[in-house]
Design a protein around this motif. Structure first.
Motif, short mmCIF file in Angstrom:
data_model
loop_
_atom_site.label_atom_id
_atom_site.label_comp_id
_atom_site.label_asym_id
_atom_site.label_seq_id
_atom_site.Cartn_x
_atom_site.Cartn_y
_atom_site.Cartn_z
N THR A 104 0.84 -1.19 0.00
CA THR A 104 0.00 0.00 0.00
C THR A 104 0.88 1.25 0.00
O THR A 104 1.74 1.39 0.87
CB THR A 104 -0.92 0.03 1.24
N PRO A 155 0.23 7.68 2.15
CA PRO A 155 -0.71 8.74 1.74
C PRO A 155 0.02 9.86 1.01
O PRO A 155 1.13 10.23 1.36
CB PRO A 155 -1.27 9.24 3.08
N GLU A 185 -9.70 11.65 -5.93
CA GLU A 185 -9.47 10.42 -5.18
C GLU A 185 -8.83 9.36 -6.07
O GLU A 185 -7.89 8.68 -5.66
CB GLU A 185 -10.80 9.93 -4.61
N THR A 206 -17.06 10.59 -1.42
CA THR A 206 -15.67 10.17 -1.36
C THR A 206 -15.51 9.15 -0.24
O THR A 206 -16.34 9.07 0.67
CB THR A 206 -14.73 11.37 -1.10
N GLU A 207 -14.42 8.41 -0.30
CA GLU A 207 -14.18 7.38 0.71
C GLU A 207 -12.87 7.57 1.46
O GLU A 207 -12.78 7.20 2.62
CB GLU A 207 -14.18 5.99 0.06
N ARG A 208 -11.87 8.11 0.78
CA ARG A 208 -10.53 8.15 1.36
C ARG A 208 -10.01 9.56 1.59
O ARG A 208 -9.27 9.81 2.55
CB ARG A 208 -9.56 7.39 0.43
N LEU A 209 -10.36 10.49 0.72
CA LEU A 209 -9.83 11.85 0.82
C LEU A 209 -10.11 12.47 2.18
O LEU A 209 -11.23 12.40 2.69
CB LEU A 209 -10.48 12.75 -0.24
N ARG A 210 -9.10 13.10 2.76
CA ARG A 210 -9.37 13.92 3.94
C ARG A 210 -10.05 15.20 3.47
O ARG A 210 -9.83 15.68 2.35
CB ARG A 210 -8.08 14.24 4.70
N SER A 236 -18.17 11.89 7.47
CA SER A 236 -17.01 11.48 6.67
C SER A 236 -16.27 10.30 7.28
O SER A 236 -15.27 9.84 6.72
CB SER A 236 -16.04 12.65 6.51
N ARG A 239 -12.70 12.06 8.79
CA ARG A 239 -11.72 12.52 7.79
C ARG A 239 -11.53 14.04 7.78
O ARG A 239 -10.96 14.58 6.84
CB ARG A 239 -12.16 12.06 6.39
#
Length: 320
Positions: free
Chosen positions: A7, A10, A32, A65-69, A96, A99
């Motif tokens: 992985t 970030p 994203e 969105t799922e990952r973006l801060r 969120s 996030r």
């Protein structure tokens, strides 16, 4: 021997969200996909250009969105009651899944006349910033019966909900430029965020001051995040980027009593071919910035794709 994770770390690059309602969802989803670390909105008080409320935009983007801060830079302290603001921010953190990053600052003085005319208290801006942060943190960490004893705000036994997902609360980054404000950020905040209209050389001087302050105050650098917003234009050559940026700055800052729109392209922007932009941004990361927030000033969708070339290019930028 254990296997290493595949992985990727970030990304240290985030992007500024567009103000066009119909662009928000595709822009955020594409950011994203391109591997950006976060997406940011602004809390502007200017009526010169169309803008959406930054907090509502973050709520909207939390759902797609799922990952973006999700960040806002920066909230003007004192404009909103800190207890109401604490609930709004905790709600976004819930929506969120934890996030949210909160930028906050005292704001520019020329806005205060209009705020005062609307009945919003503008006296003691620094004290309102300090106590506002204290009130929010008290309500986030003592949600059943919070208390706070300050000069402006003082209460006990007040409950609030929801609690934020992040414990003890979303990280708070102070927007600051002057040395007393930078010293204050190191003392009371989780990070410092530099403004986009600040030139790279000026930011690097401010950064050096912050690093000295962390040493003098005994602040663990791993507990304090440093970021900067940057206006970026990626084009095939510098002249094309400059040609596009000059009228864009005029649209955004023409008539502004603080910033000289005519000089901003060469003073504060990073522009040109991808390799040149990556080289200039790497200077900020190598000097100690943890995150850069890239703002396009025109053709947001096309510039986002061009910014995407910078994500892998800067993946190996060193950390001091």
């Amino acid at each position: 021997m254990g296997t290493m994770s595949s992985t990727p770390p970030p990304s240290r690059l985030s992007v500024g969200a567009p103000n066009a309602p119909d662009m928000l969802v595709p822009f955020a989803r594409r950011a994203e996909e391109l591997g950006f670390g976060g997406i940011w909105t602004q809390d502007t008080l200017s009526a010169a250009n169309f803008s959406l409320d930054g907090l509502h935009v973050l709520s909207y983007l939390a759902a797609v969105t799922e990952r973006l801060r999700l960040g806002i830079g920066v909230l003007y302290s004192g404009r909103r009651n800190p207890a109401v603001q604490a609930r709004e921010l905790a709600t976004i953190d819930q929506l969120s899944g934890g996030r949210l990053t909160v930028g906050i600052g005292v704001g520019l003085a020329y806005h205060r006349e209009n705020l005062a005319a609307l009945g919003i208290r503008t006296d003691r801006p620094v004290q309102r910033l300090i106590e506002g942060i204290g009130v929010m943190r008290a309500l986030w960490s003592q949600s059943q019966a919070a208390s706070y004893d300050g000069e402006i705000y003082s209460f006990s036994g007040i409950g609030t909900q929801p609690a934020p997902v992040q414990v003890p609360g979303p990280p708070i980054w102070i927007g600051a430029r002057a040395e007393p404000a930078l010293r204050r950020a190191v003392r009371i905040a989780d990070g410092w965020t530099g403004a986009a209209p600040v030139a790279t050389d000026d930011f690097l001087q401010q950064l050096a001051f912050v690093q000295r302050e962390m040493d003098e105050q005994g602040r663990d650098p791993s507990s304090f995040t440093i970021s900067k917003s940057v206006y970026v234009a990626v084009e095939k050559d510098e002249e094309e980027a400059r040609r596009r940026l000059i009228p864009a700055f005029e649209r955004a800052f023409g008539g502004n009593p603080v910033y000289d729109a005519a000089s901003m392209t060469d003073r504060v922007a990073v522009f040109g071919p991808p390799d040149r932009c990556a080289e200039q941004l790497a200077k900020l990361l190598d000097a100690g910035a943890d995150e850069l927030i890239l703002y396009p000033l025109y053709d947001s969708a096309e510039q986002l794709e061009a910014f995407g070339q910078l994500v892998p290019a800067l993946a190996g930028a060193s950390r001091p």
